[in-house]
Every structure is written in C-alpha cells, then in structure tokens.
Design a protein around this motif. Sequence first.
Motif, short mmCIF file in Angstrom:
data_model
loop_
_atom_site.label_atom_id
_atom_site.label_comp_id
_atom_site.label_asym_id
_atom_site.label_seq_id
_atom_site.Cartn_x
_atom_site.Cartn_y
_atom_site.Cartn_z
N MET A 1 0.12 20.45 -44.82
CA MET A 1 -0.80 19.46 -45.22
C MET A 1 -0.21 18.15 -46.43
N PRO A 2 1.21 18.46 -46.55
CA PRO A 2 1.92 17.96 -47.25
C PRO A 2 2.73 16.25 -46.07
N ARG A 3 3.07 16.53 -45.55
CA ARG A 3 3.09 16.49 -43.69
C ARG A 3 1.62 15.66 -43.53
N VAL A 4 0.66 16.08 -43.40
CA VAL A 4 -0.26 15.23 -42.55
C VAL A 4 -0.46 14.49 -44.07
N ASN B 1 3.65 7.23 -46.00
CA ASN B 1 4.48 6.68 -48.10
C ASN B 1 5.34 7.42 -47.41
N GLU B 2 6.42 7.49 -47.07
CA GLU B 2 8.01 8.59 -47.54
C GLU B 2 8.35 8.61 -49.19
N ASN B 3 7.89 7.53 -49.98
CA ASN B 3 8.61 7.98 -51.31
C ASN B 3 7.16 9.07 -51.73
N VAL C 1 9.50 19.38 -47.16
CA VAL C 1 8.50 18.16 -45.78
C VAL C 1 10.13 17.17 -46.02
N GLY C 2 10.78 16.22 -46.41
CA GLY C 2 11.71 15.76 -46.13
C GLY C 2 13.31 16.31 -46.35
N VAL C 3 13.24 17.77 -46.49
CA VAL C 3 14.52 18.79 -45.57
C VAL C 3 14.19 18.51 -44.07
#
Length: 85
Positions: free
Chosen positions: A18-21, A26-28, A34-36
């Motif tokens: 869900m956070p990826r979608v 917006n990468e910030n 998800v960032g890892v």
Amino acid sequence: MATIAILSFRQGWNEYIMPRVFTMTNENLRPLTVGVNMLKNAGDGAAAWNIMFAGATIAIIPILIVFVCFSRYFMGGLTSGAVKG
C-alpha cells in the motif's frame, strides 16, 4: 488485547504494497521499508547491500522496542488459551 496491539503494530509497520502504491509519484513520502527495498534496483545495476542492511537494522528498532516493553503481556496473551484443565 496487548497481543493484538503488538501484532497490529507489526503488521502496519511492515506494510509494503500500500505505501508503495500511494507514493509512486512522490519519493519524499516513502516509508523506510519501501525505501530500503528501492535500494535493490538503484545505482549501476548492483544492489547496495550494505545500505540495505543498515536500513533494515534501523527499521527493526521500533518493533524491538515495542516487543521489549510489552513482551510480558505478549507471552501472557499467547499462552492464556493454551492451558488445559
């Protein structure tokens, strides 16, 4: 109740899809998990394993803190229904 609270916190913290979608544009706003995982495809085609392991270590710290604080209630909740007789 504490067992359900700990398991719900862990599920919410480790959420990936869900956070990826919702943060594709917006990468910030991407959460740490998800960032890892995004580091796997970054760079010149080679995964940055040292940075990924450092990020995973940082991501696990809140889960460990919650578990250490509430482990007594967690174990009690898991074993309360296991007593026979």
